[in-house]
Design an enzyme around this catalytic site. Sequence first.
Site, PDB file in Angstrom:
ATOM      1  CE  LYS A  99      10.695 -13.002  -8.823  1.00 57.63           C
ATOM      2  NZ  LYS A  99      10.155 -12.459 -10.052  1.00 57.63           N
TER       3      LYS A  99
ATOM      4  CG  PHE B 194      11.800  -5.008  -8.210  1.00 56.92           C
ATOM      5  CD1 PHE B 194      11.494  -3.975  -9.095  1.00 56.92           C
ATOM      6  CD2 PHE B 194      10.955  -6.108  -8.171  1.00 56.92           C
ATOM      7  CE1 PHE B 194      10.385  -4.046  -9.932  1.00 56.92           C
ATOM      8  CE2 PHE B 194       9.834  -6.187  -9.003  1.00 56.92           C
ATOM      9  CZ  PHE B 194       9.558  -5.155  -9.886  1.00 56.92           C
TER      10      PHE B 194
ATOM     11  CG  ASP C 205      10.828  -9.524  -1.206  1.00 55.43           C
ATOM     12  OD1 ASP C 205      10.657 -10.690  -1.604  1.00 55.43           O
ATOM     13  OD2 ASP C 205      10.443  -8.519  -1.850  1.00 55.43           O
TER      14      ASP C 205
HETATM   15  C1  LIG Z   1      12.317  -9.608  -4.442  1.00 57.13           C
HETATM   16  C2  LIG Z   1      10.988  -9.452  -5.129  1.00 57.13           C
HETATM   17  N1  LIG Z   1       9.910  -9.127  -4.411  1.00 57.13           N
HETATM   18  C3  LIG Z   1       8.708  -8.992  -4.977  1.00 57.13           C
HETATM   19  C4  LIG Z   1       8.534  -9.158  -6.341  1.00 57.13           C
HETATM   20  C5  LIG Z   1       7.183  -8.992  -6.954  1.00 57.13           C
HETATM   21  O1  LIG Z   1       6.659 -10.219  -7.331  1.00 57.13           O
HETATM   22  P1  LIG Z   1       5.458 -10.311  -8.374  1.00 57.13           P
HETATM   23  O2  LIG Z   1       6.007  -9.873  -9.694  1.00 57.13           O
HETATM   24  O3  LIG Z   1       5.053 -11.753  -8.337  1.00 57.13           O
HETATM   25  O4  LIG Z   1       4.382  -9.420  -7.884  1.00 57.13           O
HETATM   26  C6  LIG Z   1       9.638  -9.499  -7.128  1.00 57.13           C
HETATM   27  C7  LIG Z   1       9.486  -9.679  -8.573  1.00 57.13           C
HETATM   28  O5  LIG Z   1      10.407  -9.719  -9.347  1.00 57.13           O
HETATM   29  C8  LIG Z   1      10.901  -9.655  -6.504  1.00 57.13           C
HETATM   30  O6  LIG Z   1      11.988  -9.974  -7.210  1.00 57.13           O
END
Ligand SMILES: Cc1ncc(COP(=O)(O)O)c(C=O)c1O
Length: 431
Positions: free
Chosen positions: A264, A150, A235
């Site tokens: 986050k 994700f 990520d």
């Molecule tokens: C690992 C990871 N990358 C990217 C995202 C996307 O972040 P955003 O919701 O701030 O766009 C998330 C969101 O849960 C995430 O858990």
Amino acid sequence: MTHDMAKLFALREHDHYAIHRRHLNEQMVRVLKAIGYDVGFCSGKGQYLYDRDGNRYLDLLSGFGVFAIGRNHPALCEALKSVLDSDLPNLVQMDVSTLAGILAERLLAHVPYLDKVCFVNSGSETVEAAIKFARAATGRPGILYCEHAFHGLSNGALSLNGDDIFREGFEPLLPNCVRIPFNDLIALEKALHSRTIAAFIVEPIQGKGVNVPDDDYLKLAADLCRRHGTLFVADEVQTGLGRTGRFLAVEYWNVEPDMVLLAKTLSGGHVPVGAVLTRKWIFDKVFDRMERAVAHGSTFGTNDLAMAAGIATLDVLKSEQLVEKAAQTGERLLRAFTEMTQRYEFLREARGKGLMIGMELVKDRTDKEPAKKLCDALITRAYHNGLILLSCGQSTVRFMPPLVIDEGDVDEAVALLEQSLTEVLASEHAH
Ligand SMILES: Cc1ncc(COP(=O)(O)O)c(C=O)c1O
């Protein structure tokens, strides 16, 4: 007309579902009603939320991980108010932001092998930037991502989503994005072989399912990438900034990625922000001449409120030793959950690092079939007992509390979870 938002909130809180049904996402309201999540939250402080009757909830979800320093932390509020009270020259655009410089400097102090930062507005936007940077830096089109990954829901990030439920209806997405199994070095090496892959973008611990890789996976994956001229991108939008008991989760395995993506927690929960940390040579390929000074960016990327939120959050992480604390309380929580799995046949496993923990429920330990209904019932019951949780993957309960929780909270969470489990089982027997 009042500009007092607390007053406005109090005035309209009672019909917030009706307004949403009418003007926003009606399906979300239906979901909340169906599972009885309609108590009406009225305030939040630290690791707790309070409903309109004053009942207290222990928040083990922390807004999908944004409230690592707790809700409405006084240091964060002070920092944000100081920006609003000081008439700073925000977003001049034909200038560079001082607060962005300070935040970049402080972030990079934690990752001495990286040199540059690009600020954006969300986790998804860090992924969009990483795709672009990797392509520009390598001249290659391909991006590798993992099953069950994700990375967000904007178009590029969605192209790297490892679950079809999110993709349905939105395809075709970005071309040249290749999915491989997580924790599988043979598949990775095979995919890298074409030498057309710009980057392998991977969560060190996958959020969907809380999947922890084998101990040598990330290190060997990074080595393989380097040998094939592919950038290794971590990520850490969810795992980063202390969540797993290290500043970055990759530190567990001594991995030095070419790019690290953060969001986050950096926001303090209040002001959306994302940060791409990268090597100088990659950055220099993107911003390679004066005409390309704006080759990537976004209007609000370095806005003062977001930068102040980031600076205050890093301060709190350090002054309250929240990274170390997350490692300790996480260990206590994982130990208690692991002990629980020994007493219930359908609790297959508790896994995770620091305060990113998943507990997987199965119908039967031998065939490992997901126990989705039981998982949903447990989460709903726990909510009524004052615990806010979420499921992830097929039937895994996810625990992602604010890093400020203490041992008393951990013990309370374990007791309430077990109580909820007992009640769900009793009501199943009664039917
Ligand atoms: C690992 C990871 N990358 C990217 C995202 C996307 O972040 P955003 O919701 O701030 O766009 C998330 C969101 O849960 C995430 O858990």
